[in-house]
Write a protein that holds these residues in place. Structure first.
Motif, PDB file in Angstrom:
ATOM      1  N   ARG A 148       0.861  -1.188   0.000  1.00 49.64           N
ATOM      2  CA  ARG A 148       0.000   0.000   0.000  1.00 49.64           C
ATOM      3  C   ARG A 148       0.900   1.242   0.000  1.00 49.64           C
ATOM      4  N   GLU A 149       0.294   2.359  -0.382  1.00 43.80           N
ATOM      5  CA  GLU A 149       1.061   3.606  -0.446  1.00 43.80           C
ATOM      6  C   GLU A 149       0.281   4.709   0.270  1.00 43.80           C
ATOM      7  N   ALA A 150       0.969   5.426   1.160  1.00 40.06           N
ATOM      8  CA  ALA A 150       0.338   6.507   1.916  1.00 40.06           C
ATOM      9  C   ALA A 150       1.089   7.818   1.663  1.00 40.06           C
ATOM     10  N   THR A 151       0.341   8.912   1.652  1.00 38.70           N
ATOM     11  CA  THR A 151       0.937  10.252   1.543  1.00 38.70           C
ATOM     12  C   THR A 151       0.598  11.024   2.819  1.00 38.70           C
ATOM     13  N   VAL A 152       1.637  11.415   3.559  1.00 39.96           N
ATOM     14  CA  VAL A 152       1.463  12.120   4.831  1.00 39.96           C
ATOM     15  C   VAL A 152       1.758  13.605   4.612  1.00 39.96           C
ATOM     16  N   GLN A 153       0.797  14.452   4.994  1.00 36.30           N
ATOM     17  CA  GLN A 153       0.960  15.907   4.865  1.00 36.30           C
ATOM     18  C   GLN A 153       1.311  16.480   6.244  1.00 36.30           C
ATOM     19  N   ILE A 154       2.484  17.167   6.315  1.00 32.22           N
ATOM     20  CA  ILE A 154       3.005  17.657   7.599  1.00 32.22           C
ATOM     21  C   ILE A 154       3.319  19.149   7.484  1.00 32.22           C
ATOM     22  N   HIS A 155       2.865  19.923   8.470  1.00 28.90           N
ATOM     23  CA  HIS A 155       3.146  21.372   8.483  1.00 28.90           C
ATOM     24  C   HIS A 155       4.652  21.586   8.565  1.00 28.90           C
ATOM     25  N   ALA A 156       5.188  22.465   7.666  1.00 32.20           N
ATOM     26  CA  ALA A 156       6.647  22.596   7.534  1.00 32.20           C
ATOM     27  C   ALA A 156       7.297  23.280   8.728  1.00 32.20           C
ATOM     28  N   ILE A 157       6.511  23.989   9.553  1.00 30.79           N
ATOM     29  CA  ILE A 157       7.096  24.715  10.685  1.00 30.79           C
ATOM     30  C   ILE A 157       6.725  24.051  12.009  1.00 30.79           C
ATOM     31  N   ASN A 208       2.948  19.602  12.696  1.00 33.11           N
ATOM     32  CA  ASN A 208       1.642  18.960  12.872  1.00 33.11           C
ATOM     33  C   ASN A 208       1.286  18.132  11.632  1.00 33.11           C
ATOM     34  N   VAL A 209       0.714  16.955  11.868  1.00 35.62           N
ATOM     35  CA  VAL A 209       0.257  16.109  10.760  1.00 35.62           C
ATOM     36  C   VAL A 209      -1.102  16.627  10.299  1.00 35.62           C
ATOM     37  N   LEU A 210      -1.167  17.079   9.053  1.00 33.11           N
ATOM     38  CA  LEU A 210      -2.395  17.679   8.531  1.00 33.11           C
ATOM     39  C   LEU A 210      -3.336  16.644   7.935  1.00 33.11           C
ATOM     40  N   SER A 211      -2.753  15.626   7.299  1.00 31.57           N
ATOM     41  CA  SER A 211      -3.612  14.580   6.714  1.00 31.57           C
ATOM     42  C   SER A 211      -2.773  13.355   6.351  1.00 31.57           C
TER      43      SER A 211
END
Length: 248
Positions: A216-225, A228-231
């Motif tokens: 499976r493949e996941a894409t993790v969105q993280i605030h650059a500063i 925080n994990v956004l999605s």
């Protein structure tokens, strides 16, 4: 006959008195009989033109007068007897200081810098000359540990005219890729396939693509500063593969 003689003597006496009194009242004050004093000439011009007389000279029964009004200089010629204005011209205002005006001697820049740094203990960032109300001053900016101070100092006396301070905020730091990978791996177990930085809606974030052991493949969105994990979004390759096997 004797009475007639006395009559004529009386008439002549009255005429003489009248002539004398008239001469005293009018002849002595006639503009043509005397010249205006310097004070009278200055007052006449100042009252008429609402300015300040800075120079007054008498030559050939004419007063040459210099009059300052606001920021301009006027040269006036005045008849010393009649008070009549003979000419009125705009002159050139001299930039040289008047004899009664003290010349402002400025202190050396290095001495002024020492005065600033003795007032505020910090690092001198900039030091420039400025003119405030025709008064030479210097503007110094000094950085301390957590604030920046602007100082205005008099160039001649070295007096501190004003001090204003403001806090220095540290620049926002963007997370490193290694820090982001650590955060993403805590959300999804697997192998990091790709990582990139993106901005959307004024917000900067990292996107980390991770492949799991079960394909499976996941894409993790993280605030650059903030970190925080956004999605977390998933792309299930295993389901796609099963679909292809069924078609075969």
């Amino acid at each position: 006959m004797k009475r007639l003689s006395w009559f004529w003597i009386t008439i002549c006496s009255i005429i003489i008195v009248i002539v004398f009194v008239s001469w005293q009242q009018f002849g002595n004050l006639s503009p043509s009989s005397r010249m205006l004093t310097e004070k009278e000439a200055a007052e006449l011009v100042q009252e008429r033109y609402q300015g300040e007389v800075t120079l007054l000279k008498l030559a050939d029964q004419q007063y040459q007068i210099e009059l300052e009004k606001q920021t301009k200089l006027y040269v006036i010629k005045l008849d010393a007897k009649s008070g009549k204005i003979l000419s009125f011209d705009e002159g050139t205002k001299s930039t040289a200081p008047r004899p009664d005006s003290p010349v402002r001697v400025e202190l050396p820049e290095e001495e002024l810098k020492d005065i600033v740094l003795s007032t505020i203990n910090g690092s001198l960032v900039s030091f420039e000359k400025v003119d405030t109300n025709q008064k030479p001053t210097y503007k110094a900016i000094v950085n301390e540990a957590d604030k920046q101070t602007t100082i205005i100092v008099d160039a001649a006396s070295g007096a501190i005219l004003s001090i204003t301070s403001s806090e220095i905020y540290p620049p926002l730091k963007t997370l490193t890729e290694d820090e982001v990978i650590t955060i993403a791996s805590s959300q999804v177990q697997g192998k990091v396939d790709d990582i990139w930085l993106d901005t959307e809606g004024g917000q900067t974030f990292y996107l980390v693509k991770i492949e799991t052991n079960d394909d499976r493949e996941a894409t993790v969105q993280i605030h650059a500063i903030t970190g925080n994990v956004l999605s977390v979004s998933w792309d299930d390759h295993r389901s796609d593969q099963n679909g292809r096997d069924d078609d075969d």
